[in-house]
Design an enzyme around this catalytic site. Structure first.
Site, mmCIF file in Angstrom:
data_model
loop_
_atom_site.group_PDB
_atom_site.id
_atom_site.type_symbol
_atom_site.label_atom_id
_atom_site.label_comp_id
_atom_site.label_asym_id
_atom_site.label_seq_id
_atom_site.Cartn_x
_atom_site.Cartn_y
_atom_site.Cartn_z
ATOM 1 N N THR A 89 0.692 -1.096 -0.398
ATOM 2 C CA THR A 89 0.231 0.214 -0.293
ATOM 3 C C THR A 89 0.834 1.639 0.021
ATOM 4 O O THR A 89 0.583 1.987 -0.182
ATOM 5 C CB THR A 89 -1.101 -0.491 1.116
ATOM 6 O OG1 THR A 89 -1.790 -1.142 1.138
ATOM 7 C CG2 THR A 89 -1.305 0.810 1.400
ATOM 8 N N SER A 306 47.580 -10.311 -2.801
ATOM 9 C CA SER A 306 47.797 -10.298 -1.422
ATOM 10 C C SER A 306 48.124 -9.345 -0.730
ATOM 11 O O SER A 306 49.087 -8.470 -1.902
ATOM 12 C CB SER A 306 48.196 -11.832 -1.175
ATOM 13 O OG SER A 306 49.412 -11.546 -0.218
#
Length: 452
Positions: A89, A306
């Site tokens: 709604t 890394s």
């Protein structure tokens, strides 16, 4: 309650904004749903005007407002949270209020002068959230599916191009992660293309499930507040506006509460997600290394892998695709639970179904585009590694099975494993076949497809 004069929504939207501060997923983040709601409102206005329920002045104002919203001028005013109570709604009223206020200014009036153009009485005429919202969800999926299928088809073609590029590169197949039989790298990439092509077909077929809509059923399916014939007029108007062959559902009461079509569509998205993750994991396995793994393909380097190991590069793109896939699986589970939670004549959990479906489509589309452009397009074959892995394997023995028999081939394999030699050396050493015979049997075409 006071509402700022600068905004185009009204008091019901403001209450929803205050009540539901649950996520960062606002209606304004889903342009396809905004457009879908607007088109539904325009179709309903056309039907009401045709039935002489909505006068031309109000109709013109509503149509002007819907086009202005489609043009993107008022996106920021669709501010309600997508997760909300009320079965949608708040989304419906957010749209009604913005249309009304834009329309009022078009009429030369001020925002909020609802006696001239009211969000409920006029914009929402002959409608309920319970038929508008489900219809808009289905239309939004249609609109969003176009982008998803375009991206998916492009990825299918990218794998197809790599298949052609790698068609003559022999390599070792693997089953249960163990050495299997020879194949070509092209065949492997063609399988990626083929399996995703199936998903294009499946998702296209899903469209038919979403073409049956309950527009005109209003609150529970009775069509209360509508004039006879309205539903057909509204659905036809929506079909004309969208060029999608929408049609009335067989049972308006069932359609008010059943989420079956949306559950099925979500399952199709989950299936696509699982396939994308499987392919991504295969790409990671095939590229693992570069020295200590399979390393039969080279993925493009995208970023350092890394913070401590210099030179390390990770398969970050396939990794990210898999994470998107896992999220889609989780969203599908939430959709299933929300669909089951429907009670009696309505499913109040439909907002969660809507946002999760649209979010799944967003994730999949973005992941597919990323996988193609940042990974697949630039994959290279490590041809020497493919050849070495194949030659050093025991895979060739399967091709000798029809000639030497299963028992002899088993014994050859065991001995090769024990002494570290190759299958070919064992066969020659035992004088089971000549080099010429071996060459004929292990012809490139014979070992990667049925013998002519």
């Amino acid at each position: 309650m006071e509402v700022a004069n600068s905004v185009y929504y009204g008091i019901q939207t403001q209450r929803a904004i205050d009540n539901f501060q649950l996520s960062r997923n606002k209606l304004c983040n889903y342009p396809e749903l905004i457009k879908a709601l607007v088109l539904v409102k325009a179709a309903c206005a056309k039907a009401n005007n045709k039935q002489k329920l909505l006068d031309d002045k109000k109709y013109d104002a509503i149509i002007f407002a819907t086009q202005a919203i489609i043009d993107g001028e008022f996106d920021k005013y669709f501010s309600v949270d997508m997760i909300q109570g009320g079965a949608g709604t708040s989304c419906n009223m957010n749209m009604n209020e913005v249309i009304a206020n834009v329309g009022l200014e078009y009429m030369g009036l001020k925002k909020g002068q609802y006696s001239f153009l009211h969000p409920n009485s006029h914009v929402n005429m002959s409608q309920s959230t319970n038929d508008v919202y489900p219809t808009a969800i289905r239309l939004a999926i249609h609109l969003k599916q176009t982008h998803l299928l375009d991206a998916l088809s492009s990825l299918v073609n990218a794998f197809g191009e790599k298949s052609h590029e790698f068609k003559d590169i022999q390599k070792l197949a693997r089953t249960q992660l163990q050495d299997a039989v020879p194949m070509t790298l092209g065949q492997e990439f063609n399988s990626f293309s083929s399996t995703l092509r199936q998903e294009v077909t499946l998702l296209n077929s899903m469209s038919e499930l979403l073409m049956s809509i309950n527009l005109g059923g209003t609150a529970v399916g009775t069509g209360i507040t509508t004039k006879q014939g309205y539903s057909k007029l509204a659905i036809k108007a929506l079909a004309d506006l969208t060029s999608i062959e929408f049609k009335p559902v067989d049972d308006f009461f069932d359609a008010s509460s059943d989420m079956g079509a949306l559950v099925t569509y979500s399952s199709a998205l989950k299936r696509l997600a699982l396939k994308l993750s499987k392919i991504s994991n295969d790409l990671r396995l095939l590229s693992m290394g570069p020295r200590g793994g399979i390393s039969e393909i080279k993925l493009p380097n995208r970023q350092p892998g890394s913070s401590i190991m210099p030179g390390k590069v990770n398969p970050v793109i396939p990794e990210a695709v898999s994470q998107c896939a896992y999220q889609v699986v989780g969203l599908d589970l939430a959709i299933s639970m929300a669909a089951e939670a429907g009670q009696l004549q309505l499913n109040a959990m439909e907002p969660l179904i809507a946002v999760n479906l649209l979010e799944s489509m967003n994730l999949l589309t973005n992941a597919i585009v990323m996988l193609k452009t940042l990974c697949v397009d630039d994959i290279e074959a490590n041809e020497s590694r493919c050849r070495d892995n194949l030659n050093n394997s025991l895979a060739m023995v399967t091709a000798l099975n029809p000639v030497l028999g299963y028992e002899v081939c088993t014994q050859i394999t065991k001995e090769a494993l024990q002494n570290g030699g190759s299958i070919l050396e064992q066969v020659i050493g035992k004088k089971l076949l000549t080099r010429q015979q071996l060459h004929s049997i292990l012809n490139t075409n014979n070992i990667v497809q049925p013998i002519p």
